[in-house]
Design a protein around this motif. Sequence first.
Motif, PDB file in Angstrom:
ATOM      1  N   ALA A 126      21.960 -37.442 124.447  1.00 12.29           N
ATOM      2  CA  ALA A 126      23.261 -38.374 124.106  1.00 12.29           C
ATOM      3  C   ALA A 126      23.989 -38.743 125.134  1.00 12.29           C
ATOM      4  O   ALA A 126      24.919 -39.571 125.394  1.00 12.29           O
ATOM      5  CB  ALA A 126      23.723 -38.143 122.616  1.00 12.29           C
ATOM      6  N   LEU A 127      24.389 -36.912 125.741  1.00 10.82           N
ATOM      7  CA  LEU A 127      25.796 -37.378 126.455  1.00 10.82           C
ATOM      8  C   LEU A 127      24.957 -37.898 128.107  1.00 10.82           C
ATOM      9  O   LEU A 127      25.539 -38.659 128.267  1.00 10.82           O
ATOM     10  CB  LEU A 127      25.444 -35.638 127.044  1.00 10.82           C
ATOM     11  CG  LEU A 127      26.814 -34.998 125.947  1.00 10.82           C
ATOM     12  CD1 LEU A 127      27.242 -33.843 126.010  1.00 10.82           C
ATOM     13  CD2 LEU A 127      28.235 -35.796 125.375  1.00 10.82           C
ATOM     14  N   ASN A 128      23.781 -37.321 128.510  1.00  7.61           N
ATOM     15  CA  ASN A 128      23.105 -38.465 129.181  1.00  7.61           C
ATOM     16  C   ASN A 128      22.772 -39.721 128.860  1.00  7.61           C
ATOM     17  O   ASN A 128      23.328 -41.157 130.170  1.00  7.61           O
ATOM     18  CB  ASN A 128      21.411 -38.097 129.490  1.00  7.61           C
ATOM     19  CG  ASN A 128      21.968 -37.001 129.905  1.00  7.61           C
ATOM     20  OD1 ASN A 128      22.968 -36.204 130.598  1.00  7.61           O
ATOM     21  ND2 ASN A 128      20.735 -36.820 130.330  1.00  7.61           N
ATOM     22  N   ASN A 129      22.908 -40.138 128.069  1.00  5.84           N
ATOM     23  CA  ASN A 129      23.062 -42.096 127.387  1.00  5.84           C
ATOM     24  C   ASN A 129      24.475 -42.552 127.742  1.00  5.84           C
ATOM     25  O   ASN A 129      24.647 -43.821 128.445  1.00  5.84           O
ATOM     26  CB  ASN A 129      22.245 -42.227 126.579  1.00  5.84           C
ATOM     27  CG  ASN A 129      22.902 -43.050 125.898  1.00  5.84           C
ATOM     28  OD1 ASN A 129      21.834 -44.059 126.109  1.00  5.84           O
ATOM     29  ND2 ASN A 129      23.479 -43.848 124.958  1.00  5.84           N
ATOM     30  N   PHE A 188      22.919 -39.862 115.484  1.00  7.83           N
ATOM     31  CA  PHE A 188      22.967 -38.918 115.754  1.00  7.83           C
ATOM     32  C   PHE A 188      23.679 -38.946 116.897  1.00  7.83           C
ATOM     33  O   PHE A 188      24.799 -38.499 117.486  1.00  7.83           O
ATOM     34  CB  PHE A 188      21.821 -38.871 116.743  1.00  7.83           C
ATOM     35  CG  PHE A 188      21.894 -36.942 116.833  1.00  7.83           C
ATOM     36  CD1 PHE A 188      22.189 -35.996 115.659  1.00  7.83           C
ATOM     37  CD2 PHE A 188      21.583 -36.822 118.453  1.00  7.83           C
ATOM     38  CE1 PHE A 188      22.336 -34.387 116.630  1.00  7.83           C
ATOM     39  CE2 PHE A 188      21.409 -35.643 118.695  1.00  7.83           C
ATOM     40  CZ  PHE A 188      22.064 -34.206 118.139  1.00  7.83           C
ATOM     41  N   TYR A 189      23.605 -40.387 118.177  1.00  3.74           N
ATOM     42  CA  TYR A 189      24.061 -40.642 119.462  1.00  3.74           C
ATOM     43  C   TYR A 189      25.979 -40.275 119.217  1.00  3.74           C
ATOM     44  O   TYR A 189      26.883 -39.313 119.439  1.00  3.74           O
ATOM     45  CB  TYR A 189      23.945 -40.824 120.483  1.00  3.74           C
ATOM     46  CG  TYR A 189      22.408 -40.922 121.045  1.00  3.74           C
ATOM     47  CD1 TYR A 189      21.454 -39.949 121.161  1.00  3.74           C
ATOM     48  CD2 TYR A 189      22.153 -41.389 121.991  1.00  3.74           C
ATOM     49  CE1 TYR A 189      20.574 -39.541 121.659  1.00  3.74           C
ATOM     50  CE2 TYR A 189      21.025 -41.301 122.656  1.00  3.74           C
ATOM     51  CZ  TYR A 189      20.251 -40.524 122.501  1.00  3.74           C
ATOM     52  OH  TYR A 189      19.031 -39.902 123.728  1.00  3.74           O
ATOM     53  N   HIS A 190      25.907 -41.369 118.601  1.00  4.41           N
ATOM     54  CA  HIS A 190      27.302 -41.572 118.059  1.00  4.41           C
ATOM     55  C   HIS A 190      28.413 -40.307 117.587  1.00  4.41           C
ATOM     56  O   HIS A 190      30.099 -40.122 117.538  1.00  4.41           O
ATOM     57  CB  HIS A 190      27.490 -42.390 116.669  1.00  4.41           C
ATOM     58  CG  HIS A 190      27.267 -44.436 117.732  1.00  4.41           C
ATOM     59  ND1 HIS A 190      28.010 -44.484 118.725  1.00  4.41           N
ATOM     60  CD2 HIS A 190      26.454 -44.581 117.232  1.00  4.41           C
ATOM     61  CE1 HIS A 190      27.664 -45.322 119.399  1.00  4.41           C
ATOM     62  NE2 HIS A 190      27.023 -45.781 118.751  1.00  4.41           N
ATOM     63  N   LYS A 191      27.486 -39.314 116.308  1.00  5.39           N
ATOM     64  CA  LYS A 191      28.419 -38.007 115.562  1.00  5.39           C
ATOM     65  C   LYS A 191      28.302 -37.185 116.799  1.00  5.39           C
ATOM     66  O   LYS A 191      29.564 -37.148 117.290  1.00  5.39           O
ATOM     67  CB  LYS A 191      27.116 -38.068 114.918  1.00  5.39           C
ATOM     68  CG  LYS A 191      26.840 -38.056 113.628  1.00  5.39           C
ATOM     69  CD  LYS A 191      26.458 -38.591 112.561  1.00  5.39           C
ATOM     70  CE  LYS A 191      26.255 -39.063 111.173  1.00  5.39           C
ATOM     71  NZ  LYS A 191      25.763 -38.151 110.311  1.00  5.39           N
ATOM     72  N   VAL A 192      27.703 -36.934 118.073  1.00  2.00           N
ATOM     73  CA  VAL A 192      28.320 -36.145 119.234  1.00  2.00           C
ATOM     74  C   VAL A 192      28.999 -36.466 119.899  1.00  2.00           C
ATOM     75  O   VAL A 192      30.277 -35.996 120.325  1.00  2.00           O
ATOM     76  CB  VAL A 192      26.407 -36.272 119.998  1.00  2.00           C
ATOM     77  CG1 VAL A 192      27.050 -35.457 121.556  1.00  2.00           C
ATOM     78  CG2 VAL A 192      25.661 -36.313 119.412  1.00  2.00           C
TER      79      VAL A 192
END
Length: 110
Positions: free
Chosen positions: A44-47, A6-10
């Motif tokens: 995800a963006l915080n990551n 999901f993070y990579h898709k974001v």
Amino acid sequence: MKREDFYHKVYDVVSEIPPGRVTTYGAIAGYLGVRSGARMVGYALNNLISKEGENYPAHRVVNRLGQLTGRAYFPGDSMRERLEQEGVEFTEEYTVDIENHFWDPSLNLK
């Protein structure tokens, strides 16, 4: 869907936001098929903060009202400054003119 996927898709969506435009956490989540996933997009963006060398235009993601809710993660006032350099106009100190600068991933990505 795994969190990392999901993070990579974001990140893929965020990398497509053109200069001078903004999108919202909810618009990204909706495009990815997770209608109530705005908070997950924020996670995800915080990551990204912990990833050195990654260069995504996360400064172009705002909340549904156009507010720079992610500005705490940018040094000083750099989120606003970067948006201004790209020609994004503000209606208030930390609120972009979302009506004129909104970029919808569901209309612009296939």
